[in-house]
Enzyme design. Sequence first.
Site, PDB file in Angstrom:
ATOM      1  N   CYS A  68     -10.602 100.563 -16.355  1.00 25.21           N
ATOM      2  CA  CYS A  68     -11.495 100.078 -17.411  1.00 25.21           C
ATOM      3  C   CYS A  68     -10.611  99.768 -18.619  1.00 25.21           C
ATOM      4  O   CYS A  68     -10.038 100.692 -19.220  1.00 25.21           O
ATOM      5  CB  CYS A  68     -12.534 101.139 -17.752  1.00 25.21           C
ATOM      6  N   GLY A  71     -11.958 100.981 -21.833  1.00 32.71           N
ATOM      7  CA  GLY A  71     -11.904 102.450 -21.749  1.00 32.71           C
ATOM      8  C   GLY A  71     -10.521 102.971 -22.059  1.00 32.71           C
ATOM      9  O   GLY A  71     -10.359 103.995 -22.726  1.00 32.71           O
ATOM     10  N   HIS A 106     -17.952 103.828 -26.061  1.00 34.05           N
ATOM     11  CA  HIS A 106     -17.143 104.723 -25.217  1.00 34.05           C
ATOM     12  C   HIS A 106     -17.183 106.145 -25.747  1.00 34.05           C
ATOM     13  O   HIS A 106     -17.146 106.343 -26.966  1.00 34.05           O
ATOM     14  CB  HIS A 106     -15.678 104.264 -25.197  1.00 34.05           C
ATOM     15  N   GLU A 140     -18.082 103.919 -15.690  1.00 32.77           N
ATOM     16  CA  GLU A 140     -18.543 102.830 -16.541  1.00 32.77           C
ATOM     17  C   GLU A 140     -20.063 102.730 -16.630  1.00 32.77           C
ATOM     18  O   GLU A 140     -20.764 102.858 -15.618  1.00 32.77           O
ATOM     19  CB  GLU A 140     -18.006 101.482 -16.029  1.00 32.77           C
ATOM     20  N   CYS A 147     -15.252  93.541 -22.299  1.00 30.15           N
ATOM     21  CA  CYS A 147     -14.666  93.934 -21.010  1.00 30.15           C
ATOM     22  C   CYS A 147     -13.177  93.642 -21.097  1.00 30.15           C
ATOM     23  O   CYS A 147     -12.778  92.471 -21.097  1.00 30.15           O
ATOM     24  CB  CYS A 147     -15.316  93.153 -19.862  1.00 30.15           C
TER      25      CYS A 147
END
Length: 276
Positions: A219, A222, A161, A210, A75
Amino acid sequence: MLVNFSKMHGLGNDFMVIDNVTQNVFFSPEKIQQLADRNFGIGFDQLLMVEPPYDPDQDFHYRIFNADGSEVSQCGNGARCFARFVKLKGLINRNKILVSTKAGKMILYLEKDGQVTVNMGVPNFTPAEIPLKANKEEKTYIIRADDNTHFCGAVSMGNPHCVLEVDNTESADVETIGPQLERHERFPEGVNVGFMQVLSAEHIRLRVFERGAGETLACGSGACAAVAIGQIQGKLGKDVRVDLPGGRLRIRWQGPGSPLKMTGPAEHVYDGTINI
Ligand SMILES: N[C@H](CCC[C@H](N)C(=O)O)C(=O)O
């Protein structure tokens, strides 16, 4: 049992952060879902649990749980908030922090200007390690979902991703395509879905649906994934500004095999105590 926590966010991607160094808390997936609820609970995109180091060469270990209760390995926004949290709570007095997650080890830097830089490690494009079902590694994959055909890049930043290029993030059909791809059978562990508008080789807009949380205001992993994929597709340079709905991140990457760096803010909102 009373549990102390902090509410934090990175560009509006918000977290409940728990010090499990001086506390000893365990939440079931059902409890996490209840706490994540924005009407009946605290409300957050992810829960971060700060723990003592698993390896002697690390300062801490931290665990990440999505709002749906699923535990994940990475994260980006959470890493910045984790770094701010452990310094704020006096759990460390250095500005360089070594932390491990399920994905591996990261180095975090609390900058003088209040931003936080995270060495996110080396982006991994190997399909089996994303994981993505594919015959070979491609810069762009063709993924058929319902009656749509999507062209997306794919990478692991420690979490999976896929990134689609769109003409305009504002009009992108995130609500439909996000869920279609999030649990697509070609992504056996699910996937975070990025919608990238390339403004220049140094500037993109990005929205992310997400895995396990839905669309968030930002994100971090991301943003890293979008720049890594955009660079190998020949669309982006080595130092990119990423504008997400919640704000801006700076992503630097020298190319395949080298570590990717993310710089951005991490805000503390309030401290609280819950009785569980
Ligand atoms: N939903 C992600 C975890 C949180 C990632 C995001 N909040 C970030 O800042 O990187 C996953 O299931 O892999």
